[in-house]
Design a protein around this motif. Structure first.
Motif, PDB file in Angstrom:
ATOM      1  N   UNK A  17      35.245  50.062  38.787  1.00  0.00           N
ATOM      2  CA  UNK A  17      36.404  49.176  38.676  1.00  0.00           C
ATOM      3  C   UNK A  17      37.459  49.534  39.712  1.00  0.00           C
ATOM      4  N   UNK A  18      37.695  50.832  39.915  1.00  0.00           N
ATOM      5  CA  UNK A  18      38.675  51.271  40.905  1.00  0.00           C
ATOM      6  C   UNK A  18      38.292  50.801  42.307  1.00  0.00           C
ATOM      7  N   UNK A  19      37.023  50.974  42.673  1.00  0.00           N
ATOM      8  CA  UNK A  19      36.575  50.524  43.993  1.00  0.00           C
ATOM      9  C   UNK A  19      36.717  49.013  44.137  1.00  0.00           C
ATOM     10  N   UNK A  20      36.385  48.285  43.078  1.00  0.00           N
ATOM     11  CA  UNK A  20      36.471  46.822  43.135  1.00  0.00           C
ATOM     12  C   UNK A  20      37.919  46.363  43.311  1.00  0.00           C
ATOM     13  N   UNK A  21      38.840  46.985  42.588  1.00  0.00           N
ATOM     14  CA  UNK A  21      40.251  46.601  42.698  1.00  0.00           C
ATOM     15  C   UNK A  21      40.802  46.941  44.071  1.00  0.00           C
ATOM     16  N   UNK A  22      40.465  48.130  44.573  1.00  0.00           N
ATOM     17  CA  UNK A  22      40.983  48.559  45.871  1.00  0.00           C
ATOM     18  C   UNK A  22      40.471  47.684  47.015  1.00  0.00           C
ATOM     19  N   UNK A  23      39.287  47.118  46.853  1.00  0.00           N
ATOM     20  CA  UNK A  23      38.729  46.268  47.904  1.00  0.00           C
ATOM     21  C   UNK A  23      38.976  44.784  47.643  1.00  0.00           C
ATOM     22  N   UNK A  24      38.819  44.334  46.402  1.00  0.00           N
ATOM     23  CA  UNK A  24      38.846  42.910  46.107  1.00  0.00           C
ATOM     24  C   UNK A  24      40.210  42.269  46.227  1.00  0.00           C
ATOM     25  N   UNK A  25      41.250  42.911  45.661  1.00  0.00           N
ATOM     26  CA  UNK A  25      42.580  42.298  45.691  1.00  0.00           C
ATOM     27  C   UNK A  25      43.141  42.217  47.112  1.00  0.00           C
ATOM     28  N   UNK A  26      43.095  43.294  47.909  1.00  0.00           N
ATOM     29  CA  UNK A  26      43.583  43.154  49.292  1.00  0.00           C
ATOM     30  C   UNK A  26      42.826  42.094  50.098  1.00  0.00           C
TER      31      UNK A  26
END
Length: 320
Positions: free
Chosen positions: A112-121
């Motif tokens: 989830x952390x990796x997805x948030x760090x990549x997906x939102x930006x």
């Protein structure tokens, strides 16, 4: 929100979760009963067995009881805090879950952390460059990510980065924090690829909608700086992004099943596969119960996050 409103909301959620758990447990119990094979075959394997041995196994696990009686017996144990004993290993089911739950939660959190760090930006970048080449590239990458099954991504990562380049371990959980992070990186990336695609789509669409609102035009006309305008728009985009985050976490809890098997990780997913294969009914029932409660907890946190992100949203669906 008043204390009474919180109480009503929590009671509704608890009642709904109880109904879902009951229906799911009945369905899982019935499907395992209808599945090929039997507990006797699981325990005895290819060894010859006398009628006395089979009768003893049936008596120990109450296999001669009608199916509703078996289910009610299991349910009564759960209500007393007893999840039963594994048919396959003979260990208490609660101990087995306690040993494997931390790994699955760590893998889900890492993904989830990796997805948030990549997906939102990436979603924000696409929204700010709407219609340009960068936006089309982001949208295409999101579609590819959503279309890629986690286990297939996991196999590709294993072949390229573990077996081929040797940058990451092939399997196992490692020892020590840094080693464990290294071992969980490829599985977390395999889980995060599809989640990044979903976050890109949700965050991009939400931000584009907000940037077209009148208050953004008015703020720009008054000379407000671009970072401040973007901050306001992002805050008003949080509700759909939180929705996507909730879907991602619940999807990852389910996706860990195949990813853990792919990377030989001893988590809840691999335990579920083994338990279904051996018709270990107490373990499968306990896993279904645990995963349902985890998903209900995630949905509850998302609903609370709605109210915190947007004061106009009220728990229970009543706008201010």
């Amino acid at each position: 929100m008043t204390g009474r409103s919180w109480g009503v909301f929590l009671l509704r959620r608890l009642a709904g979760t109880a109904v879902v758990v009951a229906l799911l447990s009945i369905g899982v119990f019935g499907l395992l009963y209808l599945a090929p094979g039997s507990v006797q075959q699981t325990l005895l394997g290819t060894r010859p067995a006398t009628p006395e041995t089979i009768a003893a196994i049936q008596a120990r696990y109450h296999l001669n009881d009608p199916l509703p009686v078996q289910y009610l017996s299991w349910l009564g144990g759960v209500l007393r805090g007893d999840l039963g004993t594994s048919i396959r290993t003979g260990m208490p089911v609660a101990d087995m879950l306690g040993q494997r739950l931390p790994l699955t939660l760590a893998l889900t959190g890492y993904g989830t952390l990796l997805a948030v760090l990549a997906g939102i930006p990436l979603g924000v970048a696409g929204a700010l460059r709407r219609g340009r080449a960068a936006d089309r590239l982001v949208v295409t990458a999101g579609v590819v990510g959503l279309s890629a099954p986690p286990f297939a991504v996991g196999l590709l990562l294993l072949v390229v980065f573990a077996a081929g380049l040797g940058w990451f371990p092939v399997y196992g959980v490692g020892e020590g924090f840094a080693d464990q992070v290294l071992h969980l990186t490829l599985p977390a990336v395999a889980l995060a690829v599809g989640a990044v695609g979903m976050l890109v789509r949700f965050s991009r669409a939400a931000l584009i909608r907000e940037l077209d609102q009148d208050y953004v035009v008015f703020a720009r006309a008054r000379g407000l700086g671009a970072p401040a305008v973007l901050g306001y728009a992002l805050r008003n985009s949080l509700v759909p992004i939180l929705t996507a985050a909730g879907l991602i976490v619940t999807g990852m809890l389910a996706g860990t099943v195949l990813v853990e098997v792919t990377f030989a990780l001893p988590g809840l997913g691999s335990l579920l596969v083994d338990s279904v294969t051996f018709k270990d009914v107490p373990v499968v029932q306990a896993l279904a119960l645990l995963l349902t409660l985890l998903i209900a907890a995630v949905n509850l946190l998302v609903d609370v996050g709605y109210s915190a992100a947007d004061p106009r949203v009220r728990i229970g669906g009543r706008p201010s």
